[in-house]
Design an enzyme around this catalytic site. Structure first.
Site, PDB file in Angstrom:
ATOM      1  N   HIS A 147     -18.422 -38.296  -0.102  1.00  0.00           N
ATOM      2  CA  HIS A 147     -19.443 -39.339   0.081  1.00  0.00           C
ATOM      3  C   HIS A 147     -20.391 -39.367  -1.116  1.00  0.00           C
ATOM      4  O   HIS A 147     -20.713 -40.450  -1.639  1.00  0.00           O
ATOM      5  CB  HIS A 147     -20.232 -39.085   1.366  1.00  0.00           C
ATOM      6  CG  HIS A 147     -21.421 -39.983   1.532  1.00  0.00           C
ATOM      7  ND1 HIS A 147     -21.312 -41.347   1.653  1.00  0.00           N
ATOM      8  CD2 HIS A 147     -22.754 -39.696   1.574  1.00  0.00           C
ATOM      9  CE1 HIS A 147     -22.524 -41.879   1.781  1.00  0.00           C
ATOM     10  NE2 HIS A 147     -23.408 -40.903   1.724  1.00  0.00           N
TER      11      HIS A 147
ATOM     12  N   HIS B 204     -27.602 -37.109  -3.682  1.00  0.00           N
ATOM     13  CA  HIS B 204     -28.510 -37.603  -2.644  1.00  0.00           C
ATOM     14  C   HIS B 204     -28.320 -36.956  -1.273  1.00  0.00           C
ATOM     15  O   HIS B 204     -29.214 -37.028  -0.429  1.00  0.00           O
ATOM     16  CB  HIS B 204     -28.380 -39.117  -2.512  1.00  0.00           C
ATOM     17  CG  HIS B 204     -27.225 -39.561  -1.670  1.00  0.00           C
ATOM     18  ND1 HIS B 204     -25.917 -39.534  -2.119  1.00  0.00           N
ATOM     19  CD2 HIS B 204     -27.172 -40.033  -0.400  1.00  0.00           C
ATOM     20  CE1 HIS B 204     -25.122 -39.971  -1.168  1.00  0.00           C
ATOM     21  NE2 HIS B 204     -25.851 -40.279  -0.111  1.00  0.00           N
ATOM     22  N   ASP B 205     -27.165 -36.316  -1.012  1.00  0.00           N
ATOM     23  CA  ASP B 205     -26.946 -35.668   0.291  1.00  0.00           C
ATOM     24  C   ASP B 205     -26.593 -34.188   0.142  1.00  0.00           C
ATOM     25  O   ASP B 205     -25.907 -33.618   1.004  1.00  0.00           O
ATOM     26  CB  ASP B 205     -25.838 -36.386   1.070  1.00  0.00           C
ATOM     27  CG  ASP B 205     -26.383 -37.517   1.930  1.00  0.00           C
ATOM     28  OD1 ASP B 205     -27.563 -37.444   2.305  1.00  0.00           O
ATOM     29  OD2 ASP B 205     -25.641 -38.484   2.199  1.00  0.00           O
TER      30      ASP B 205
ATOM     31  N   HIS C   7     -20.915 -36.583   5.462  1.00  0.00           N
ATOM     32  CA  HIS C   7     -21.916 -36.375   4.407  1.00  0.00           C
ATOM     33  C   HIS C   7     -21.515 -35.189   3.522  1.00  0.00           C
ATOM     34  O   HIS C   7     -22.216 -34.186   3.437  1.00  0.00           O
ATOM     35  CB  HIS C   7     -23.302 -36.147   5.020  1.00  0.00           C
ATOM     36  CG  HIS C   7     -23.894 -37.381   5.625  1.00  0.00           C
ATOM     37  ND1 HIS C   7     -23.802 -37.663   6.965  1.00  0.00           N
ATOM     38  CD2 HIS C   7     -24.554 -38.425   5.054  1.00  0.00           C
ATOM     39  CE1 HIS C   7     -24.408 -38.815   7.214  1.00  0.00           C
ATOM     40  NE2 HIS C   7     -24.871 -39.300   6.067  1.00  0.00           N
TER      41      HIS C   7
ATOM     42  N   GLN D 243     -20.336 -50.986  15.387  1.00  0.00           N
ATOM     43  CA  GLN D 243     -20.146 -51.353  13.988  1.00  0.00           C
ATOM     44  C   GLN D 243     -20.608 -52.785  13.714  1.00  0.00           C
ATOM     45  O   GLN D 243     -21.194 -53.063  12.660  1.00  0.00           O
ATOM     46  CB  GLN D 243     -18.681 -51.195  13.582  1.00  0.00           C
ATOM     47  CG  GLN D 243     -18.304 -49.789  13.164  1.00  0.00           C
ATOM     48  CD  GLN D 243     -19.131 -49.305  11.986  1.00  0.00           C
ATOM     49  OE1 GLN D 243     -20.023 -48.482  12.150  1.00  0.00           O
ATOM     50  NE2 GLN D 243     -18.856 -49.821  10.805  1.00  0.00           N
TER      51      GLN D 243
END
EC number: 3.1.4.-
Length: 697
Positions: free
Chosen positions: A441, A474-475, A437, A637
């Protein structure tokens, strides 16, 4: 949040003070009207036009809405369902813990507004409570105050009513003072003491606060001689603090027991402490002393000294003073609370000044980026979802982030290019160095929305602007730990936000950067556009909380299943933006296999770091965060792609067909993970057979 300026806040306060106090005085018989008038004052104070007051309904209705017609008549109607949740809900609970209703506010509410609105809530419920006591007194004596045809009340009732009127007038004045002088605790105390003297006709007033740590009473304003001017200035420097243990004196007795006392001759009472007189040179005769409670705990003691007519304090004095003490406690508690908040804000401002120096890009970085030139081939490849942002270096990522913004908005909004460069570089600087993050990203998610906006013409320029800013920010300041970890470990952020902990923090960081000098890329927007854009950014960033995705998916899926989806419906557009944000956030799943495998590697590195931290704190991490179960990664996953990613991509592809490639690419990657999972199973079976052979099985 965007804090109001000093002028805006003062205007709101002035508007509230201009609110007719007759509206409150005339409403003492109508609980709903009292609450509605206070709610109106609340909305004026914080500049929120839309609010709703809900009160308990009859048996068949849980809640009903209180409305005020143009004629001024208060009526009840069935509560309506709103398309969006209120920004702030304040429960109204009176001093007896009875729930009176709820206040719903629809609009941007910042932290300071929340403090003010909670202050008002305490006063509103207290007003209702004491108006009910007043009505009981009227009913018990068989008369009311207003109608001229009622029998003349007795002298005792007249005195009570007169005192009650004086008390009501003062309480309204205290509400005004609380907002005018909320930063001046000492001045507020002076006003409180001044009225208390007049209420019971005392010569002097004393206020002592209880120090819970040392079990002592203390005061920096001991001697109040009843100056008629309530605005008299109090100079703290040079005032001697009086402090003594609660084991001594009448005030100490009241603080220990929580019981009020009324003494005619202080020197004949063994509880009296003459040291205070000796320090001040004053002779005490009669004493009326009452505790001040907050949440059933004594926070202080107020003491009235020497009735001016030479007699003792009466029972009527006691009753009025006891009632006043409740409001006094509210005023003092909120003033002290605000003082703590103000000090915290100052410390926060200082911390932000320090952080901004280190957390904002410098001019050398700006100049370096201005000289950089993007590669033509990279610009061509960037038009597709397959582009690999991991291949860009430290300078190229912000360079192409600026390029994407320019391409999307150059002809739609006015902004200074240097401001845009500073904004992007500072955003980069405010992403932490964590495995996943991080800035890479954030850039990748911004690129995903760039491709969507380039391939479609669905969203308005303002929506597109909000989507791009939301994606790249956003992060911001992500710590490499998820919301569950934040809550489990009781981190400071989890104490501030009860839901979507990190997402709320990311939004606040975004606003903080926009408010930095030379960073506001939204400055050309009108006030209304600016507020709308911030609201959209908040909505979009909060939507990246996967916990909200399932709710958004269910709602949008239901609309599509019924065949009612319409881009002209605001709710449908809002849900679409939310699901699109999740789509962009999960874009790594739809990248070519080499990018997918590389991204998953750093994702799980971050997961394992969190698992290590959880285990260090005595907790067992879940499988995906347990590095001892790394062999289960392919299975995890497969479950993640099937359970979340494909559901998200398939849903968004139904309303934005240009994103169908994300579905196709995800299925390709899913098949690769399934192959790896099957290979792991075969290896386990072979190892089991080998172990059995070695053991002679």
């Amino acid at each position: 949040m965007v804090e109001p300026t000093a002028n805006q806040l003062q205007k709101n306060i002035d508007d509230t003070n201009d609110y007719p106090r007759e509206n409150f005085l005339e409403a003492y018989k109508n609980r709903n009207r009292i609450l509605f008038e206070v709610a109106s004052a609340c909305s004026k104070l914080v500049g929120i036009e839309k609010f709703e007051l809900l009160v308990p309904g009859r048996e068949t209705e849980e809640q009903v809405s209180v409305i005020k017609e143009e004629s001024g008549v208060i009526k009840l109607r069935k509560a309506r369902k709103h398309r969006r949740e209120p920004n702030l809900v304040i429960p109204l609970i009176d001093p007896t813990s009875k729930r009176l209703g709820e206040l719903h506010f629809y609009g941007v509410v910042n932290d300071r507004d929340r403090v003010f609105l909670n202050f008002f809530e305490r006063w509103a419920t207290a007003c209702v409570y004491f108006s009910q006591l007043y009505r009981r007194h009227e009913n018990a004596n068989g008369h009311t105050v207003a109608p001229p045809t009622t029998p003349s009340p007795s002298p005792e009732d007249s005195e009570f009513i007169a005192r009650q009127r004086r008390l009501n007038a003062f309480l309204l004045e205290v509400v005004r003072s609380l907002f005018h002088d909320i930063e001046k605790t000492q001045l507020l105390i002076t006003k409180v003491l001044s009225f208390a003297q007049k209420l019971v006709d005392a010569d002097r007033a004393s206020l002592f606060f209880l120090d819970m740590r040392t079990n002592e009473l203390y005061s920096r304003i001991f001697d109040n001689q009843g100056d008629d001017d309530p605005k008299v200035a109090i100079v703290e420097d040079g005032i001697k603090e009086i402090r003594f243990p609660t084991s001594r004196g009448i005030a100490g007795y009241v603080a220990r027991t929580g019981e009020g006392v009324n003494i005619a001759n202080a020197y004949e009472d063994a509880r009296f402490n003459p040291e205070v007189d000796s320090q001040t040179g004053y002779h005490t005769t009669s004493v009326l002393c009452m505790p001040i409670f907050i949440r059933k705990t004594v926070m202080g003691v107020m003491q009235m000294v020497n009735k001016r007519n030479g007699g003792r304090f009466t029972a009527v004095d006691e009753e009025a003073f006891e009632t006043f003490a409740v409001y006094c406690g509210l005023a003092l508690h909120h003033a002290k609370l605000y003082d703590k908040i103000r000090r915290s804000e100052i410390k926060h401002r200082i911390a932000m000044e320090v952080l901004s120096y280190h957390g904002v890009c410098n001019q050398d970085e700006v100049n370096k980026l201005k000289k950089a030139v993007p590669q033509t081939e990279s610009l061509r490849l960037m038009e597709n979802f397959d582009f690999n942002g991991h291949a860009l270096d430290h300078v190229e990522k912000p360079l192409y982030a600026v390029y994407m913004f320019d391409t999307l908005f150059r002809d739609k909004f006015k902004y200074a290019r240097d401001d845009l460069i500073r904004f992007v570089l500072t955003v980069r600087k405010n992403y932490r160095v964590v495995p996943y993050h991080n800035w890479t990203h954030g850039w990748t998610v911004a690129h995903a929305i760039f491709v969507v906006l380039r391939k479609t013409n669905i969203f308005t320029p303002l929506e597109s602007l909000a989507l791009y800013v939301s994606c790249i920010c956003h992060d911001l300041d992500h710590r490499g730990k998820n919301n569950a970890y934040m809550k489990t470990m009781s981190t400071p952020l989890a104490m501030i936000y009860s839901t979507s902990v990190m997402e709320h923090h990311h939004f606040n960081q975004t606003v903080t950067i926009l408010q930095q000098e030379g960073h506001n890329i939204l400055q050309s927007l009108s006030k209304e556009e600016y507020q709308e854009c911030l609201g959209l950014i908040k909505h979009c960033i909060l939507a990246t909380d996967l916990a909200l995705f399932f709710q958004n998916k269910a709602q949008l899926g239901s609309i599509l299943k019924e065949g009612h989806f319409d881009w002209n419906e605001e709710q449908h557009r809002s849900l679409s933006k939310a699901v699109l944000m999740t789509t962009c956030d999960l874009i790594a799943t739809a990248k070519p296999w080499p990018v997918q495998i590389e991204t998953v590697s750093v994702i799980f590195q971050e997961f394992y770091d969190q698992g290590d931290a959880e285990r260090k704190n005595g907790r067992t991490p879940m499988a995906m965060m347990d590095r001892d179960k790394a062999n289960e990664l392919p299975d995890l996953q497969v479950g993640f792609i099937q359970g979340i990613c494909l559901q998200c991509f398939e849903l968004i592809a139904k309303i934005i067909p240009e994103t169908q490639i994300l579905v196709d690419r995800s299925y390709q990657n899913l098949n690769r993970w399934k192959e790896m999972s099957e290979e792991n199973k075969r290896k386990k079976e072979q190892e089991a057979i080998a172990d059995g052979t070695e053991n002679g099985v």
